[in-house]
Scaffold this motif. Structure first.
Motif, short mmCIF file in Angstrom:
data_model
loop_
_atom_site.label_atom_id
_atom_site.label_comp_id
_atom_site.label_asym_id
_atom_site.label_seq_id
_atom_site.Cartn_x
_atom_site.Cartn_y
_atom_site.Cartn_z
N SER A 195 28.49 -2.73 28.05
CA SER A 195 29.37 -3.85 27.75
C SER A 195 28.50 -5.04 27.35
N PRO A 196 29.11 -6.12 26.80
CA PRO A 196 28.30 -7.29 26.42
C PRO A 196 27.58 -7.92 27.60
N GLU A 197 28.02 -7.67 28.85
CA GLU A 197 27.42 -8.31 30.02
C GLU A 197 26.47 -7.41 30.78
N LYS A 198 26.60 -6.06 30.64
CA LYS A 198 25.75 -5.19 31.46
C LYS A 198 25.62 -3.80 30.84
N ILE B 242 22.96 -8.20 31.17
CA ILE B 242 22.58 -8.49 29.79
C ILE B 242 23.05 -9.90 29.42
N ASP B 243 22.17 -10.67 28.83
CA ASP B 243 22.55 -12.00 28.31
C ASP B 243 23.08 -11.83 26.89
N SER B 244 24.30 -12.25 26.69
CA SER B 244 24.90 -12.14 25.36
C SER B 244 24.37 -13.23 24.43
N LYS B 245 24.51 -12.98 23.15
CA LYS B 245 24.06 -13.96 22.17
C LYS B 245 24.91 -15.22 22.29
N TRP C 264 18.50 -14.20 24.30
CA TRP C 264 19.52 -13.22 24.65
C TRP C 264 18.94 -11.83 24.47
N GLN C 265 19.74 -10.83 24.85
CA GLN C 265 19.30 -9.45 24.69
C GLN C 265 20.23 -8.68 23.77
N LYS C 266 19.64 -7.79 23.03
CA LYS C 266 20.39 -6.95 22.11
C LYS C 266 20.26 -5.49 22.57
N ALA D 48 17.34 -2.97 26.31
CA ALA D 48 17.90 -4.13 25.62
C ALA D 48 16.74 -5.00 25.12
#
Length: 493
Positions: free
Chosen positions: A325-328, A338-341, A357-359, A375
């Motif tokens: 997911s965008p958060e984890k 995970i840090d979103s953009k 942020w992380q991709k 990520a």
């Protein structure tokens, strides 16, 4: 009473000289606004390099002809040389509306660029009317005519817009006609009301006059003037397209900002003469060159966005990716945040801003090993090159150069009293060449790098060269002379 009357007459001539020089300088920098307008409106499809040449061509004429015009002034007096110059240069301005190609525009620009030689006329002509104790101030006041560039950058954009309301395609043609008419009127006033004077020792032959140019001092002053005057002239024209392209200003607003650079730089020249009288030209030039190095170093930092690798996320153990997911990211029974953009950063910041942020680079059900990157980290550094900060720095460096222009010319009447026109013309020629070559250099740097601030890198390097050259020269002279002679360097160098 007689001295008072003589000084009053000198003041009247100084006013007339300064007025004529101001108008000439306004015409000399006309292409900065006019060419930018013609390209911006699509009337002519000139390339960046062609624009650079059109900005520089009038400066070339006004530069290479300063030396012969200075010689003529020494030999025949300033009245007839100045009046002839004003009247002749009005002709190509009247013809400029007929130009329909780059070649024709370049030829006519070359011809009306002769108005730039007015400085060599005025320096020799003005100094004759004043005793030595007044010459520094008089030449500083005359040099304020540089502010003519501000007249063009401030008034010309509004006139162009006004003229183009009724006829968007051909309205611009009225502007050079207006400039030509003003030159014609001032030329006639000069012809009928100016008093002619020339040097008492004007019977020297031209080869005898030119022997003065062997002095290293002339060429050193010329290098300084290349910077403080040449770059001033170049940026009086270059800043308008710079503001329009980098900060998306309108033609009128960009012209106003360019005026804020050129007007103080021209007006401050009289104060530069006062500082040179009070503290010495050497000390003033140290201030000027040092500030030019510092300010150009700040100005060369472009408006930019840098994206680089940032802190990523690695798997803590071997496993299968079970959820993304965008958060984890879930791997087995373990979750990784995970840090979103982030959203786009706010524009107009003074200092650089950073965001990270992380991709995610893995997929659902993918098997990963321990310490495998899942990520990728991304860091973005954004520098807006805040327009108002940029404007303040530009104004400051313009003021510094304005003071430097007076400092360079401080000693010419004192040490070359019978060759003021020749030496002033040569130093002015070298400075004018700076005004010619710099827009062309700037255009090639812009084309090569794609960065508008690349021109300031050139200014930084040249400022540093002048500062080092001056310091080495002064140090060598101080080592050769007795310590008690060091205070004479201001006079002799």
């Amino acid at each position: 009473m007689e001295n008072s009357t003589s000084l009053s007459k000198s003041h009247r001539m100084l006013f007339l000289n300064t007025l004529a020089f101001t108008i000439c300088f306004a015409c000399w920098t006309l292409n900065g606004v006019l060419v930018t307008f013609l390209v911006d409106k699509g009337i002519f499809n000139w390339s960046v390099v062609q624009v650079g040449w059109l900005l520089g061509i009038p400066i070339l004429t006004g530069s290479i002809m300063r030396l012969p015009i200075g010689i003529l002034t020494d030999k025949y007096g300033g009245k007839y040389v100045f009046a002839t110059l004003l009247l002749l240069c009005s002709i190509p301005l009247f013809l400029l509306p007929l130009a329909d190609s780059f070649f024709m525009f370049a030829i006519l620009s070359f011809l009306f660029g002769l108005v730039g030689t007015s400085f060599a006329v005025g320096i020799g002509y003005t100094s004759i009317f004043y005793p030595k104790e007044w010459q520094g101030r008089a030449l500083g006041i005359f040099g304020m005519g540089n502010a003519g560039a501000a007249i063009t950058t401030f008034v010309a954009p509004s006139l162009l817009n006004q003229f183009s309301i009724a006829d968007p395609e051909n309205g611009w043609k009225m502007l050079p006609i207006v400039y030509g008419a003003v030159l014609l009127v001032i030329g006639l006033i000069f012809l009928f009301f100016a008093e002619n004077r020339k040097l008492e020792k004007s019977n020297r032959t031209i080869p005898q006059m030119l022997t003065t140019l062997k002095s290293a001092r002339v060429w050193r002053f010329g290098a300084y003037y290349f910077l403080v005057f040449g770059c001033f002239v170049a940026y009086s024209q270059w800043l308008l397209p710079n503001f329009m392209n980098v900060y998306s200003t309108s033609l009128v607003m960009g012209g106003m900002f360019a005026t804020m650079f050129s007007l103080p730089s021209g007006v401050i020249r009289a104060f530069g003469g006062y500082l040179s009288d009070k503290f010495g030209a050497r000390k003033v030039m140290y201030w000027v060159l040092s500030s030019s190095v510092i300010l150009s170093a700040l100005l060369m930092i472009p408006k930019m966005e840098i994206t680089t690798a940032g802190p990523g996320v690695m798997a803590g153990k071997k496993g299968i990716v079970t959820a993304i997911s965008p958060e984890k990211i879930s791997i087995g029974d373990k979750e990784y945040a995970i840090d979103s953009k982030p959203e786009a950063t706010e524009q107009g910041n003074i200092f650089p801003t950073k965001s990270s942020w992380q991709k995610v680079i893995v997929e659902q059900n993918q098997e990963v090993n321990k310490k495998e990157l899942i990520a990728k980290g991304v860091t973005r550094i954004n520098f807006d090159a805040n327009m108002w900060v940029f404007l303040v720095l530009v104004i400051l460096i313009g003021i510094s150069w304005g003071i430097g222009k007076a400092a360079v010319y401080k000693h010419i009447p004192e040490y070359f009293p019978t060759e003021i026109g020749v030496v002033g013309g040569m130093v002015g020629l070298l400075g004018g060449l700076g005004g010619f070559f710099c827009p062309i250099i700037f255009s090639y740097l812009l084309t090569t790098t794609g960065i508008w601030s690349s021109s300031w890198i050139f200014v930084l390097l040249f400022s540093a060269i002048c500062l080092i050259w001056m310091h080495i020269t002064i140090t060598n002279m101080m080592n050769e002379k007795q310590p008690g002679m060091a205070n004479q360097i201001d006079r002799k160098n």
